[in-house]
Each structure stands twice: as C-alpha cells, then as structure tokens.
Scaffold this motif. Structure first.
Motif, short mmCIF file in Angstrom:
data_model
loop_
_atom_site.label_atom_id
_atom_site.label_comp_id
_atom_site.label_asym_id
_atom_site.label_seq_id
_atom_site.Cartn_x
_atom_site.Cartn_y
_atom_site.Cartn_z
N MET A 1 -20.39 -0.53 13.30
CA MET A 1 -21.12 0.66 12.85
C MET A 1 -20.16 1.55 12.06
SD MET A 1 -24.18 0.16 14.02
CE MET A 1 -25.01 1.74 14.05
N PRO A 2 -20.02 1.29 10.77
CA PRO A 2 -19.00 2.00 9.98
C PRO A 2 -19.50 3.33 9.39
CG PRO A 2 -20.03 0.35 8.62
CD PRO A 2 -20.72 0.28 9.97
N TYR A 3 -20.42 3.99 10.08
CA TYR A 3 -21.07 5.15 9.50
C TYR A 3 -20.34 6.46 9.79
CZ TYR A 3 -24.61 1.56 9.20
OH TYR A 3 -25.26 0.38 8.95
N GLN A 4 -19.21 6.35 10.49
CA GLN A 4 -18.39 7.53 10.77
C GLN A 4 -16.94 7.10 10.80
OE1 GLN A 4 -19.55 9.63 14.29
NE2 GLN A 4 -18.41 11.48 13.78
N TRP B 1 -5.21 12.45 0.16
CA TRP B 1 -6.06 13.44 0.82
C TRP B 1 -6.92 12.70 1.84
CZ3 TRP B 1 -5.92 18.65 -0.92
CH2 TRP B 1 -5.10 18.84 -2.04
N ILE B 2 -6.85 13.13 3.09
CA ILE B 2 -7.60 12.47 4.16
C ILE B 2 -8.83 13.31 4.50
CG2 ILE B 2 -7.53 11.57 6.51
CD1 ILE B 2 -4.49 11.48 6.27
N TYR B 3 -9.97 12.62 4.58
CA TYR B 3 -11.22 13.27 4.94
C TYR B 3 -11.90 12.49 6.06
CZ TYR B 3 -10.66 15.52 0.39
OH TYR B 3 -10.17 16.23 -0.68
N GLU B 4 -12.50 13.21 6.97
CA GLU B 4 -13.39 12.58 7.94
C GLU B 4 -14.79 12.56 7.32
OE1 GLU B 4 -15.28 13.41 12.37
OE2 GLU B 4 -13.27 14.16 11.91
N TYR B 5 -15.49 11.46 7.48
CA TYR B 5 -16.83 11.36 6.89
C TYR B 5 -17.86 10.98 7.95
CZ TYR B 5 -16.83 6.24 7.08
OH TYR B 5 -16.83 4.95 7.52
N HIS B 6 -19.08 11.33 7.66
CA HIS B 6 -20.21 10.95 8.52
C HIS B 6 -21.41 10.69 7.63
CE1 HIS B 6 -22.88 10.75 11.96
NE2 HIS B 6 -23.66 11.66 11.40
N LEU B 7 -21.92 9.47 7.64
CA LEU B 7 -23.09 9.13 6.84
C LEU B 7 -24.35 9.65 7.51
CD1 LEU B 7 -21.14 7.40 5.22
CD2 LEU B 7 -22.81 5.56 5.24
N THR B 8 -25.25 10.18 6.71
CA THR B 8 -26.49 10.76 7.22
C THR B 8 -27.68 10.12 6.52
OG1 THR B 8 -26.42 12.53 5.57
CG2 THR B 8 -25.39 12.97 7.70
N ILE B 9 -28.84 10.29 7.10
CA ILE B 9 -30.09 9.83 6.49
C ILE B 9 -30.97 11.05 6.27
CG2 ILE B 9 -32.19 8.47 6.78
CD1 ILE B 9 -30.66 6.57 8.54
N PHE B 10 -31.48 11.20 5.05
CA PHE B 10 -32.49 12.22 4.80
C PHE B 10 -33.61 11.56 4.02
CE2 PHE B 10 -29.37 12.40 1.43
CZ PHE B 10 -30.11 12.54 0.27
N GLU B 11 -34.78 12.11 4.14
CA GLU B 11 -35.94 11.46 3.54
C GLU B 11 -36.89 12.47 2.94
OE1 GLU B 11 -38.91 10.66 7.15
OE2 GLU B 11 -37.03 9.59 7.38
N THR C 1 -41.13 12.34 1.08
CA THR C 1 -42.42 11.73 1.41
C THR C 1 -42.47 10.25 1.02
OG1 THR C 1 -43.29 12.50 -0.72
CG2 THR C 1 -43.67 13.90 1.21
N LYS C 2 -41.53 9.80 0.18
CA LYS C 2 -41.59 8.43 -0.32
C LYS C 2 -40.48 7.54 0.20
CE LYS C 2 -43.81 9.78 -4.69
NZ LYS C 2 -43.69 9.76 -6.17
N ASP C 3 -39.25 8.05 0.27
CA ASP C 3 -38.11 7.19 0.55
C ASP C 3 -37.13 7.85 1.51
OD1 ASP C 3 -38.57 4.90 -1.35
OD2 ASP C 3 -38.51 6.55 -2.80
N GLN C 4 -36.24 7.01 2.01
CA GLN C 4 -35.10 7.46 2.78
C GLN C 4 -33.84 7.34 1.92
OE1 GLN C 4 -34.80 5.24 6.44
NE2 GLN C 4 -36.16 6.64 7.52
N TYR C 5 -32.92 8.28 2.09
CA TYR C 5 -31.69 8.26 1.33
C TYR C 5 -30.51 8.42 2.27
CZ TYR C 5 -34.82 9.18 -2.61
OH TYR C 5 -35.83 9.11 -3.53
N ARG C 6 -29.38 7.85 1.86
CA ARG C 6 -28.14 8.04 2.58
C ARG C 6 -27.33 9.15 1.92
NH1 ARG C 6 -26.98 6.13 7.74
NH2 ARG C 6 -27.96 4.10 8.02
N GLY C 7 -26.84 10.05 2.74
CA GLY C 7 -25.94 11.08 2.27
C GLY C 7 -24.63 10.98 3.02
N ILE C 8 -23.69 11.83 2.68
CA ILE C 8 -22.40 11.80 3.35
C ILE C 8 -21.89 13.23 3.53
CG2 ILE C 8 -21.16 11.48 1.16
CD1 ILE C 8 -19.08 9.80 2.72
N ASN C 9 -21.48 13.54 4.74
CA ASN C 9 -20.82 14.81 5.04
C ASN C 9 -19.34 14.53 5.24
OD1 ASN C 9 -23.24 16.29 5.04
ND2 ASN C 9 -23.64 15.75 7.18
#
Length: 238
Positions: free
Chosen positions: A136-139, A153-163, A165-173
C-alpha cells in the motif's frame, strides 16, 4: 501575481475596451512568468478562468439566475412579487458574449504555452523507488533533487481520493520534512533509514527519489509537477 476577479467579465462597466485592457494586462504577467518557466499558480489560475468563461458561454440561460433582479411590481394583497431580469439576450448580453469570445481566443495560446512547459518539465523527471515498496504505497516520503543541486528536499506525502458527480480523482497532500546534502555517504538509501528511525508513525513507508536532470524554479514549477508525476507513477505501479 495579478489575478482576475471571479466574474471579471460581467462586473462593473461592460465596456469592451476596458475589459480588453484588464485581460491583456493579466495575460502579459502570466506570460512573463511562463518565460521564466514559472508555472504555478499561474497555469492553474489561467485554466480556471478559461473554464469559467466556457461554463458561462455554454450555460448562459442557467447562469442568468445569478444576475441581480429588481422588484418591478408588488401585489400587496396577494403578497406576489414579480421580477424583471436584468440580463436578457439584448445588447448587454451581446457585449458580454463579445468579451467572452475575445478572452477565450487570447487565453488559449497562453494555456498551450503553459502545458508545453509542463510537459517539458515532466519529461526531465526521473522517479525511482528507494528499496522495497510496500503493498500500500499511498503514504510515505519522496526526496526531490533539482538538477545538479546537491540539496535534496524531503516531503512526506499522502495520496487522497476526491470525487465529483462523474469520476473519482487521486490527489496528493505533502508536508515538508527536511533537506539534506547528497554525498557518497549521505545517500537516498541512508536517508530512508533515518526517516524510519526518526519518524516512527510510518514504520514501513514507501520512499521515492525524484530528480530532474536540469534545474527549474522549485516552488513554482518543479515541486508541483513532481507531485502530479509521483501520483501517476504510484497509481500506474500499484
């Protein structure tokens, strides 16, 4: 950066020459940033305004509901109000459509320039996993190197899902963690071990090394493109 108001094309005076001046002044600054390969937030802002104009043009009858209305007659006995639309398909609407058509034509080349810069930056990126990648490489973390600069430059990341009415999308914090100077001993692999030992909330993180082979403005270009490229890389490999 200079920006346009949300409804710049219908606010205040609807004089075409005045709106043209506002638009060209805005685009001139956008292009100055693009000339320096500075993409964000300029490209996002430009695409937003372009889509906003398209939405208005395509849904004119719906969006007319947002225009001011004034009371033209009151029937006190029946408590009945009637309203007269400020905007109809008259000279006012024709002037607005004239402004919109002109703006779309002028914005399009700038958007194409921004997309070409984005594609070029993305083509100069290389992404590699550091060590084994968890199921599970989403974090996790990514280390970002800008061209030949030894600073990473080191960053911590966390993949998110937002949607919508039509689709789901992946975002990243992301959250900035630290920087380090890359050397023979201070390698990305060594930094991964340090992260695991010092930041116990992620005992088995995915860690990626992201590098461009030439330098770009970090905050305005490289980091935003690297974030989006990392999302695509992770989702393709998952």
């Amino acid at each position: 950066m200079k920006s346009l108001g949300l409804n710049w094309f219908i606010e205040g005076s609807l004089d075409f020459e005045h709106k043209k001046y506002i638009l060209l002044d805005y685009l001139q600054e956008i292009n100055r940033h693009f000339d320096k390969s500075k993409l964000y937030p300029n490209l996002t802002d430009l695409v937003f305004h372009y889509n906003n104009l398209l939405d208005f043009k395509q849904n004119k009858t719906i969006l007319q509901q947002a225009f001011p209305q004034w009371l033209t007659k009151a029937d006190i006995e029946a408590v009945k109000l009637t309203y007269k639309k400020m905007v109809e398909d008259d000279s006012t609407m024709q002037e607005i459509e004239h402004i919109i058509t002109y703006a779309l034509i002028k914005m399009d080349p700038a958007i194409q320039t921004g997309r070409e810069i984005y594609d070029f930056v993305e083509s100069r990126l290389n992404i590699d996993p550091i060590g084994l990648v968890p199921l599970m490489p989403y974090q996790g973390y990514f280390s970002l190197r800008n061209g030949n600069d030894r600073t990473n430059w080191i960053y911590e990341y966390h993949l998110t899902i937002f949607e919508n009415t039509k689709d789901q999308y992946r975002g990243i914090n992301i959250q900035f963690v630290d920087t380090y100077e890359q050397s023979i001993t201070n390698t990305p692999e060594a930094i991964k071990l340090n992260l695991i030992n010092q930041r116990r909330h992620l005992p088995n993180p995915a860690v990626y090394y992201v590098q461009s082979d030439i330098s770009f403005p970090l905050e305005q270009t490289l980091l935003p493109v690297a974030k989006r490229s990392l999302v695509k890389y992770i989702m393709k490999a998952a």
